[in-house]
Design an enzyme around this catalytic site. Structure first.
Site, PDB file in Angstrom:
ATOM      1  N   HIS A  72       0.738  -1.135   0.029  1.00 36.90           N
ATOM      2  CA  HIS A  72       0.139  -0.090   0.038  1.00 36.90           C
ATOM      3  C   HIS A  72       0.776   1.189   0.078  1.00 36.90           C
ATOM      4  O   HIS A  72       1.761   1.331   0.905  1.00 36.90           O
ATOM      5  CB  HIS A  72      -0.875   0.067   1.422  1.00 36.90           C
ATOM      6  CG  HIS A  72      -1.953  -0.848   1.164  1.00 36.90           C
ATOM      7  ND1 HIS A  72      -3.049  -0.729   0.468  1.00 36.90           N
ATOM      8  CD2 HIS A  72      -2.033  -2.084   1.815  1.00 36.90           C
ATOM      9  CE1 HIS A  72      -3.917  -2.001   0.742  1.00 36.90           C
ATOM     10  NE2 HIS A  72      -3.269  -2.844   1.637  1.00 36.90           N
ATOM     11  N   TYR A 200      -9.342   4.239   7.528  1.00 36.94           N
ATOM     12  CA  TYR A 200      -9.582   4.689   8.913  1.00 36.94           C
ATOM     13  C   TYR A 200     -10.920   5.897   8.898  1.00 36.94           C
ATOM     14  O   TYR A 200     -10.829   6.617   8.046  1.00 36.94           O
ATOM     15  CB  TYR A 200      -8.352   5.038   9.680  1.00 36.94           C
ATOM     16  CG  TYR A 200      -7.342   4.396   9.850  1.00 36.94           C
ATOM     17  CD1 TYR A 200      -7.198   3.693  10.950  1.00 36.94           C
ATOM     18  CD2 TYR A 200      -6.456   4.083   9.030  1.00 36.94           C
ATOM     19  CE1 TYR A 200      -5.894   2.777  11.315  1.00 36.94           C
ATOM     20  CE2 TYR A 200      -5.293   3.391   9.152  1.00 36.94           C
ATOM     21  CZ  TYR A 200      -4.880   2.667  10.284  1.00 36.94           C
ATOM     22  OH  TYR A 200      -3.942   1.849  10.505  1.00 36.94           O
ATOM     23  N   PRO A 292      -4.029  -0.679  18.776  1.00 32.57           N
ATOM     24  CA  PRO A 292      -3.838  -1.067  17.196  1.00 32.57           C
ATOM     25  C   PRO A 292      -3.959  -0.038  16.175  1.00 32.57           C
ATOM     26  O   PRO A 292      -3.672  -0.171  15.058  1.00 32.57           O
ATOM     27  CB  PRO A 292      -4.819  -2.099  17.303  1.00 32.57           C
ATOM     28  CG  PRO A 292      -5.856  -1.998  18.012  1.00 32.57           C
ATOM     29  CD  PRO A 292      -5.360  -1.476  19.174  1.00 32.57           C
ATOM     30  N   LYS A 296       1.062  -0.597  14.755  1.00 30.59           N
ATOM     31  CA  LYS A 296       2.432  -0.892  15.367  1.00 30.59           C
ATOM     32  C   LYS A 296       2.968  -1.984  16.272  1.00 30.59           C
ATOM     33  O   LYS A 296       4.156  -2.144  16.259  1.00 30.59           O
ATOM     34  CB  LYS A 296       2.748   0.478  16.223  1.00 30.59           C
ATOM     35  CG  LYS A 296       2.824   1.777  15.290  1.00 30.59           C
ATOM     36  CD  LYS A 296       3.902   1.472  14.379  1.00 30.59           C
ATOM     37  CE  LYS A 296       3.863   2.931  13.465  1.00 30.59           C
ATOM     38  NZ  LYS A 296       4.685   2.869  12.246  1.00 30.59           N
ATOM     39  N   TYR A 383       3.849   6.575  10.409  1.00 27.83           N
ATOM     40  CA  TYR A 383       3.040   5.412  10.198  1.00 27.83           C
ATOM     41  C   TYR A 383       4.002   4.408   9.517  1.00 27.83           C
ATOM     42  O   TYR A 383       3.942   3.208   9.982  1.00 27.83           O
ATOM     43  CB  TYR A 383       1.904   5.993   9.269  1.00 27.83           C
ATOM     44  CG  TYR A 383       1.059   4.810   8.993  1.00 27.83           C
ATOM     45  CD1 TYR A 383      -0.168   4.911   9.963  1.00 27.83           C
ATOM     46  CD2 TYR A 383       0.797   3.729   8.015  1.00 27.83           C
ATOM     47  CE1 TYR A 383      -1.048   3.641   9.984  1.00 27.83           C
ATOM     48  CE2 TYR A 383       0.047   2.708   8.224  1.00 27.83           C
ATOM     49  CZ  TYR A 383      -1.004   2.666   8.851  1.00 27.83           C
ATOM     50  OH  TYR A 383      -1.943   1.615   8.839  1.00 27.83           O
TER      51      TYR A 383
HETATM   52  P1  RFL Z   1       2.309 -12.457  21.468  1.00 32.36           P
HETATM   53  O1  RFL Z   1       2.094 -12.466  20.050  1.00 32.36           O
HETATM   54  O2  RFL Z   1       1.410 -12.355  22.556  1.00 32.36           O
HETATM   55  O3  RFL Z   1       3.037 -13.866  21.663  1.00 32.36           O
HETATM   56  C1  RFL Z   1       3.363 -14.346  23.167  1.00 32.36           C
HETATM   57  C2  RFL Z   1       3.561 -15.536  23.302  1.00 32.36           C
HETATM   58  O4  RFL Z   1       3.892 -16.000  24.530  1.00 32.36           O
HETATM   59  C3  RFL Z   1       2.934 -17.205  24.861  1.00 32.36           C
HETATM   60  N1  RFL Z   1       3.061 -17.034  26.257  1.00 32.36           N
HETATM   61  C4  RFL Z   1       3.707 -18.177  27.225  1.00 32.36           C
HETATM   62  N2  RFL Z   1       4.359 -18.982  26.967  1.00 32.36           N
HETATM   63  C5  RFL Z   1       5.173 -19.690  27.790  1.00 32.36           C
HETATM   64  N3  RFL Z   1       4.670 -19.341  29.279  1.00 32.36           N
HETATM   65  C6  RFL Z   1       3.970 -18.376  29.374  1.00 32.36           C
HETATM   66  N4  RFL Z   1       3.613 -18.146  30.733  1.00 32.36           N
HETATM   67  C7  RFL Z   1       3.381 -17.703  28.499  1.00 32.36           C
HETATM   68  N5  RFL Z   1       2.379 -16.631  28.540  1.00 32.36           N
HETATM   69  C8  RFL Z   1       2.290 -16.192  27.183  1.00 32.36           C
HETATM   70  C9  RFL Z   1       1.899 -16.941  24.089  1.00 32.36           C
HETATM   71  O5  RFL Z   1       0.966 -18.003  24.142  1.00 32.36           O
HETATM   72  C10 RFL Z   1       2.177 -16.329  22.836  1.00 32.36           C
HETATM   73  O6  RFL Z   1       2.244 -17.391  22.011  1.00 32.36           O
HETATM   74  O7  RFL Z   1       3.536 -11.414  21.826  1.00 32.36           O
HETATM   75  P2  RFL Z   1       4.588 -10.769  20.859  1.00 32.36           P
HETATM   76  O8  RFL Z   1       5.229 -11.948  20.137  1.00 32.36           O
HETATM   77  O9  RFL Z   1       5.402  -9.816  21.433  1.00 32.36           O
HETATM   78  O10 RFL Z   1       3.924 -10.256  19.288  1.00 32.36           O
HETATM   79  C11 RFL Z   1       3.169  -8.939  19.624  1.00 32.36           C
HETATM   80  C12 RFL Z   1       1.954  -9.042  18.606  1.00 32.36           C
HETATM   81  O11 RFL Z   1       1.610 -10.187  18.645  1.00 32.36           O
HETATM   82  C13 RFL Z   1       1.241  -8.043  18.811  1.00 32.36           C
HETATM   83  O12 RFL Z   1       1.690  -6.563  19.306  1.00 32.36           O
HETATM   84  C14 RFL Z   1       0.424  -7.348  17.693  1.00 32.36           C
HETATM   85  O13 RFL Z   1      -0.709  -8.471  17.219  1.00 32.36           O
HETATM   86  C15 RFL Z   1      -0.600  -6.078  17.867  1.00 32.36           C
HETATM   87  N6  RFL Z   1      -1.616  -5.787  16.682  1.00 32.36           N
HETATM   88  C16 RFL Z   1      -1.014  -5.133  15.624  1.00 32.36           C
HETATM   89  N7  RFL Z   1       0.394  -4.979  15.343  1.00 32.36           N
HETATM   90  C17 RFL Z   1       0.859  -4.461  14.177  1.00 32.36           C
HETATM   91  O14 RFL Z   1       2.081  -4.247  14.116  1.00 32.36           O
HETATM   92  N8  RFL Z   1      -0.018  -3.996  12.856  1.00 32.36           N
HETATM   93  C18 RFL Z   1      -1.310  -4.225  13.096  1.00 32.36           C
HETATM   94  O15 RFL Z   1      -1.996  -4.012  12.280  1.00 32.36           O
HETATM   95  C19 RFL Z   1      -1.874  -4.738  14.578  1.00 32.36           C
HETATM   96  N9  RFL Z   1      -3.089  -4.927  14.549  1.00 32.36           N
HETATM   97  C20 RFL Z   1      -2.778  -5.898  16.695  1.00 32.36           C
HETATM   98  C21 RFL Z   1      -3.729  -5.916  15.775  1.00 32.36           C
HETATM   99  C22 RFL Z   1      -3.300  -6.634  18.006  1.00 32.36           C
HETATM  100  C23 RFL Z   1      -4.765  -6.776  17.947  1.00 32.36           C
HETATM  101  N10 RFL Z   1      -5.175  -7.596  19.115  1.00 32.36           N
HETATM  102  C24 RFL Z   1      -5.935  -8.937  19.090  1.00 32.36           C
HETATM  103  C25 RFL Z   1      -4.720  -7.284  20.683  1.00 32.36           C
HETATM  104  C26 RFL Z   1      -5.067  -5.876  15.747  1.00 32.36           C
HETATM  105  C27 RFL Z   1      -5.797  -6.220  17.033  1.00 32.36           C
HETATM  106  C28 RFL Z   1      -7.145  -6.756  17.164  1.00 32.36           C
HETATM  107  C1  PHB Z   2      -5.488  -5.188  10.381  1.00 36.78           C
HETATM  108  O1  PHB Z   2      -5.455  -5.377   9.228  1.00 36.78           O
HETATM  109  O2  PHB Z   2      -5.839  -6.185  11.290  1.00 36.78           O
HETATM  110  C2  PHB Z   2      -5.044  -3.652  11.141  1.00 36.78           C
HETATM  111  C3  PHB Z   2      -4.727  -2.917   9.962  1.00 36.78           C
HETATM  112  C4  PHB Z   2      -4.530  -1.732  10.795  1.00 36.78           C
HETATM  113  C5  PHB Z   2      -4.582  -1.312  11.864  1.00 36.78           C
HETATM  114  C6  PHB Z   2      -4.793  -2.084  12.933  1.00 36.78           C
HETATM  115  C7  PHB Z   2      -5.119  -3.499  12.391  1.00 36.78           C
HETATM  116  O3  PHB Z   2      -4.259  -0.036  12.435  1.00 36.78           O
END
Ligand code: RFL
Ligand code: PHB
Length: 388
Positions: A72, A200, A292, A296, A383
């Site tokens: 994008h 957005y 989110p 980031k 961004y």
């Molecule tokens: P994770 O992915 O939470 O992984 C942590 C892992 O540790 C395990 N764990 C354990 N293992 C052993 N012993 C324990 N006691 C443990 N406790 C936990 C867990 O099972 C898991 O497998 O963290 P990590 O690796 O730091 O990754 C971070 C990302 O997952 C997170 O920041 C992103 O998903 C956030 N996020 C977004 N980030 C972006 O860069 N771009 C996006 O567009 C974006 N959109 C989002 C998002 C997060 C969302 N939610 C659901 C919070 C959209 C949403 C809706």
């Molecule tokens: C997504 O595609 O899940 C998404 C995209 C942009 C955001 C957050 C989540 O800022």
């Protein structure tokens, strides 16, 4: 068991760290609480910064990313009813973004882990960190009903916001900075063609976001109340709310259909300082959470892993300074990203109980962004993300 780096958590941060370390000749064992299918099923982030794309390319994960990712060059922001603002980040900040779901990143990491024979122990419970301020820390956990022990030089806490690593830093050595926002995001996946761009929207009914996973899989979000559950949101209610929050010209483009996943995430900002204690190093959501809105969280986790892996490589080559400075180095990017994600959240949501003055200020920000290329360049630069 014995290894150089014990990694807690096999989400994107832990799995990526293990892969990079392996490629640089450093051994690790990854201890993950959940099963592999459980981790692969979590629907989360959707957008990668170009710096993240380049890092994944550099470790051999570029092929599928470029074949299936959708580049994008801009995002759109709908506001004030039918106004649409374009943030052209390729033109203004010199880099695009890549829509490529976290699920795919995680699949690619696990496929590489299998190819390169990495040691990831799934379904490990009761993980405990021991002697982290000594030169011989170790981790204990239970798997298949047996207690295991891993002796190591260093522990990397990559276990997300609900993990045990951050709590292993004593209360009097750890500072937590927090902002909880008074709303959540309700997200759905639908097997329908997405809009051609990310959109957005700030609307009087609340925030909305149109994103994608692939040409026949759309990802949409609407701001919801923290008291809501997914049962309060039928597909009909979701689509009606979403379309009402978008500029008319955009709502007309949305193809609706049944949802195949629906979940609610509360929005929060959080930073743990420092990100190092003794021989424990935190990376990713274990150390910080961002709402989110700026896309980031995953990118910040990847950046931490970049700094931490470089620091471990230097340390094993006899140069300890980078590792000693890890927390300070990583926190600079963390705070700038926390600020941007907070600012985007305030810009694009309606806060319960806010005044008409607050909304006028928000609209002035959006009007200024519409008028001023410099203002748009500032948003574009943040961004797309800083270089490492
Ligand atoms: P994770 O992915 O939470 O992984 C942590 C892992 O540790 C395990 N764990 C354990 N293992 C052993 N012993 C324990 N006691 C443990 N406790 C936990 C867990 O099972 C898991 O497998 O963290 P990590 O690796 O730091 O990754 C971070 C990302 O997952 C997170 O920041 C992103 O998903 C956030 N996020 C977004 N980030 C972006 O860069 N771009 C996006 O567009 C974006 N959109 C989002 C998002 C997060 C969302 N939610 C659901 C919070 C959209 C949403 C809706
Ligand atoms: C997504 O595609 O899940 C998404 C995209 C942009 C955001 C957050 C989540 O800022």
């Amino acid at each position: 068991m014995k290894t150089q780096v014990a990694i807690i958590g096999a989400g994107p941060a832990g799995a990526l760290l293990s892969l990079i370390l392996h490629q640089r000749g450093i051994e690790s064992i990854v201890i993950e609480r959940q099963s592999k299918p459980y981790v692969l099923d979590r629907i989360r982030a959707g957008v990668l910064e170009w710096t993240s794309v380049e890092l994944l390319e550099s470790i051999g994960l570029g092929e599928r990313l470029h074949a299936e990712g959708h580049r994008h060059d801009q995002v759109k922001i709908g506001w004030g009813g039918n106004e649409i603002l374009d943030i052209e980040f390729q033109k203004l900040a010199g880099k695009p973004m890549m829509a490529y779901g976290q699920t795919k990143v995680q699949e690619d990491l696990y496929a590489a882990a299998e190819r390169e024979n990495l040691n990831i122990i799934f379904e490990s419970s009761d993980v405990e960190l021991h002697d982290i301020t000594t030169d011989s820390p170790y981790v204990t956990f239970t798997t298949n009903g047996e207690t295991q022990r891993v002796d190591c030089d260093f522990i990397a806490g990559c276990d997300g916001q609900h993990g045990v690593s951050r709590k292993a830093i004593p209360d009097n050595k750890r500072t937590e900075f927090e902002r909880a926002y008074p709303f959540g995001w309700l997200g759905i996946l639908s097997e329908t063609p997405p809009l051609p761009h990310l959109l957005y929207a700030n609307n009087e009914k609340g925030f909305a976001l149109c994103s994608e996973r692939n040409p026949m899989l759309s990802r949409y979000y609407v701001q919801c109340s923290l008291d809501d559950t997914v049962d309060d949101w039928s597909d009909d209610r979701f689509w009606t709310e979403l379309l009402a929050r978008l500029p008319e010209s955009q709502a007309e483009l949305v193809v609706t259909g049944p949802s195949i996943e629906k979940s609610i995430a509360p929005l929060r900002s959080e930073v743990i300082e420092p990100m190092q204690y003794g021989n424990l190093f935190l990376a990713g959501d274990a150390a910080h959470i961002v709402p989110p809105t700026g896309a980031k969280g995953l990118n910040l986790a990847i950046a931490d892993v970049h700094y931490l892996s470089e620091a471990f490589v230097a340390r094993y080559a006899g140069e300890p300074a980078k590792l000693a400075a890890y927390s300070e180095t990583a926190l600079k990017r963390v705070w700038s990203t926390v600020r941007f994600s907070w600012w985007m959240t305030v810009l694009l949501h309606r806060f319960p109980g806010e005044s008409s003055f607050d909304q006028r200020m928000r609209e002035e920000d959006l009007a200024y962004l519409t008028r001023s290329e410099s203002a748009r360049r500032s948003i574009a630069e943040q961004y797309v993300g800083l270089d490492y």
